[in-house]
Design an enzyme around this catalytic site. Sequence first.
Site, PDB file in Angstrom:
ATOM      1  N   SER A  49     117.923  20.584  77.221  1.00 12.92           N
ATOM      2  CA  SER A  49     116.517  20.197  77.135  1.00 12.92           C
ATOM      3  C   SER A  49     115.886  21.559  76.395  1.00 12.92           C
ATOM      4  O   SER A  49     116.396  21.867  75.527  1.00 12.92           O
ATOM      5  CB  SER A  49     115.903  20.180  78.597  1.00 12.92           C
ATOM      6  OG  SER A  49     114.561  19.900  78.391  1.00 12.92           O
ATOM      7  N   HIS A 106     110.945  14.184  77.770  1.00 10.02           N
ATOM      8  CA  HIS A 106     111.863  13.544  77.004  1.00 10.02           C
ATOM      9  C   HIS A 106     111.450  12.012  76.944  1.00 10.02           C
ATOM     10  O   HIS A 106     112.474  11.153  77.026  1.00 10.02           O
ATOM     11  CB  HIS A 106     113.186  13.896  77.333  1.00 10.02           C
ATOM     12  CG  HIS A 106     113.573  15.270  77.518  1.00 10.02           C
ATOM     13  ND1 HIS A 106     113.714  15.874  76.134  1.00 10.02           N
ATOM     14  CD2 HIS A 106     113.787  16.268  78.299  1.00 10.02           C
ATOM     15  CE1 HIS A 106     113.867  17.283  76.225  1.00 10.02           C
ATOM     16  NE2 HIS A 106     114.027  17.310  77.874  1.00 10.02           N
TER      17      HIS A 106
END
Length: 305
Positions: free
Chosen positions: A86, A190
Amino acid sequence: MLVLVAPGQGAQTPGFLTPWLDLPGAADRVAAWSEAIGLDLVHYGTKADADDIRDTAVAQPLLVAAGLLSAAALGDVSPGAVAGHSVGEITAAAFAGVLDDTAALRFVRTRGLAMAEAAAVTETGMSALLGGDPEVSVAHLEKLGLTPANVNGAGQIVAAGTMEQLAALEADKPEGVRKIVALKVAGAFHTHHMAPAVAKLDEAAKALVPADPTVTYVSNKDGRTVSTGAEVVARLVGQVANPVRWDLCMETFERLGATALVEVCPGGTLTGLAKRALPGVQRIALKTPDDLDAARALLAEHAAA
């Protein structure tokens, strides 16, 4: 072959930066970064409470700063590959020479603010599913309208969506899942909920002058290696609304012949996944400066080899 990796949001804990600031030059470096991005990283890394550092706009630059600081404390590092989970992918981009430290921190500051703004539109969150068959779990999540936002491997998938959808998941776990853990993040990262942040990052990326990676860069979008700075930045922009495929990154590490993995501060999450998915790989997590000697010894061993 040694892989250097950087963790994502949720790895931060109150005061975790405190011992690192005692290293020579560290406090000055973090103070300069703080001035550059308009955020007091020293305060948030040493004195702020858990709620303060849960704020996406704070957590993300704080994590990148910690990763860069701890990697610099290792000395001259020449990993065979780098990757990040991430937001840790921005840290990895700096490791690979795609962005300099200040550019990386300015970009992640924009990312954190944009994602916090996107998260404020709808109350959303993320929960980790432990155990179970990935295919069964993904199908179940999609039935509930949830996104498998992080497919982490080693029996872990992170679901993201509205709080109502996550409550439905708690009441109706996929077959074989032994536990569901709500994550300390402030949004459904996401996923499509982050689409507004993509547009803002795309605009911010125009000011970047990326260099091509100097080491093998593994993208968390699909586990593939990326050879140009322009493509790295394009993936950094799009990844806020794309699932993280850390399982595929670990498959790539194995294919590349990884024999050791060092996770920068605040380490622990990615080494934990590697323990289960890559049992033959040596692992060190940088949690405090006390871990540096062991990591340097591992680096020296691989440099000699």
